[in-house]
Design an enzyme around this catalytic site. Structure first.
Site, PDB file in Angstrom:
ATOM      1  N   MET A 213       0.844  -1.204   0.000  1.00  0.00           N
ATOM      2  CA  MET A 213       0.000   0.000   0.000  1.00  0.00           C
ATOM      3  C   MET A 213       0.873   1.245   0.000  1.00  0.00           C
ATOM      4  SD  MET A 213      -2.847  -1.143   2.784  1.00  0.00           S
ATOM      5  CE  MET A 213      -3.599  -2.795   2.752  1.00  0.00           C
TER       6      MET A 213
ATOM      7  N   HIS B 156      -0.050  -8.340  -3.688  1.00  0.00           N
ATOM      8  CA  HIS B 156      -1.238  -7.537  -4.012  1.00  0.00           C
ATOM      9  C   HIS B 156      -0.842  -6.071  -3.966  1.00  0.00           C
ATOM     10  CE1 HIS B 156      -5.611  -6.396  -2.608  1.00  0.00           C
ATOM     11  NE2 HIS B 156      -5.296  -5.877  -3.783  1.00  0.00           N
TER      12      HIS B 156
HETATM   13  C1  DX5 Z   1      -7.058  -5.143   2.478  1.00  0.00           C
HETATM   14  C2  DX5 Z   1      -6.056  -6.207   2.127  1.00  0.00           C
HETATM   15  C3  DX5 Z   1      -6.376  -7.528   2.702  1.00  0.00           C
HETATM   16  C4  DX5 Z   1      -6.388  -7.562   4.195  1.00  0.00           C
HETATM   17  C5  DX5 Z   1      -7.315  -8.634   4.636  1.00  0.00           C
HETATM   18  O1  DX5 Z   1      -6.758  -3.993   1.777  1.00  0.00           O
HETATM   19  O2  DX5 Z   1      -5.978  -6.368   0.715  1.00  0.00           O
HETATM   20  O3  DX5 Z   1      -5.524  -8.531   2.175  1.00  0.00           O
HETATM   21  O4  DX5 Z   1      -5.129  -7.778   4.756  1.00  0.00           O
HETATM   22  O5  DX5 Z   1      -7.451  -8.562   6.018  1.00  0.00           O
HETATM   23  P1  DX5 Z   1      -8.654  -9.284   6.792  1.00  0.00           P
HETATM   24  O6  DX5 Z   1      -8.586 -10.732   6.462  1.00  0.00           O
HETATM   25  O7  DX5 Z   1      -8.362  -8.959   8.200  1.00  0.00           O
HETATM   26  O8  DX5 Z   1      -9.928  -8.637   6.266  1.00  0.00           O
HETATM   27 ZN    ZN Z   2      -4.826  -8.121  -0.139  1.00  0.00          ZN
END
Ligand code: DX5
Ligand code: ZN
Length: 217
Positions: free
Chosen positions: A37, A66
């Site tokens: 991010m 990601h």
């Molecule tokens: C959110 C991320 C997710 C996040 C999921 O922006 O892409 O991968 O870490 O976290 P949980 O499983 O806690 O919703």
């Molecule tokens: Zn993610």
């Protein structure tokens, strides 16, 4: 269809990331999901390529990276070189997602494309030939620990789009996955589940049982 679990290290202890990756590997993780991010595309800052590179020796599992960064194109090669196996991008993260996916493939990596809750599946209908993974976001990206948005029709539609290609394309669901929501996502057609909070919240002694529970074993 075999269900794969991709623990998101966003919920791991960042002071002990190598150890955490080894622990989820040993606990049966299929993919290691790494949330990148930039504080611009999403309102949070996390991990860069140097951290991915540092983690690479800690697991031979698939690094499922990601990217929630914009612009994304200037960083694709850095993450490929750092050891990513799958590189997933959002169509909004650059003007030319087709070119971005071509870049990922040219680097010899698997290409993923991720859709925010409000982004329609039509955003990827003309790039399916370049895609190895479709990621349906069931939260607005940026943070772990949010509630699952039940986009089950969207997951089912994505499954149909994948079936129509005749190719093996992962259908990954990310956000708010718990033992309650995992079966819904699986029933709708998901075959890879990302889980941060649900894997890490009870601590290392429970990683294996948490992963098993999400898989539905
Ligand atoms: C959110 C991320 C997710 C996040 C999921 O922006 O892409 O991968 O870490 O976290 P949980 O499983 O806690 O919703
Ligand atoms: Zn993610």
């Amino acid at each position: 269809m075999s269900i794969r679990i991709a623990p998101s290290i966003l919920s791991a202890d960042f002071a002990r990331l190598g150890e955490e990756v080894r622990a989820i590997d040993a606990a049966g993780a299929d993919y290691i999901h790494i949330d990148v991010m930039d504080g611009h595309f999403v309102p949070n800052l996390t991990i860069g390529p140097a951290v991915v590179k540092a983690l690479r020796p800690h697991s031979s599992k698939i690094f499922d990276v990601h990217l929630m960064i914009s612009p994304v194109d200037p960083f694709i090669k850095d993450f490929a070189d750092a050891g990513a196996d799958i590189i997933t991008v959002h169509p909004e993260a650059g003007a030319h997602v087709h070119r971005t996916l071509q870049t990922i493939k040219a680097l010899g990596k698997k290409a993923g494309v991720s859709l925010n809750p409000s982004t329609p599946l039509s955003a990827i209908s003309h790039v399916m030939d370049l895609v190895d993974l479709v990621l349906i976001m069931t939260v607005n990206p940026g943070f772990g620990g949010q509630s699952f948005i039940p986009l089950l029709d969207k997951i089912s539609e994505a499954r149909k789009m994948i079936a129509a290609t005749g190719r093996a394309i992962d259908l990954e669901v990310d956000g708010g996955i718990t033992v309650q929501t995992a079966p819904q996502a699986i029933a709708a057609g998901a075959d890879v589940l990302v889980a941060g909070t649900a894997v890490f919240k009870q601590g290392p002694d429970h990683y294996a049982s948490s992963i098993k529970a999400l898989r539905g074993d």
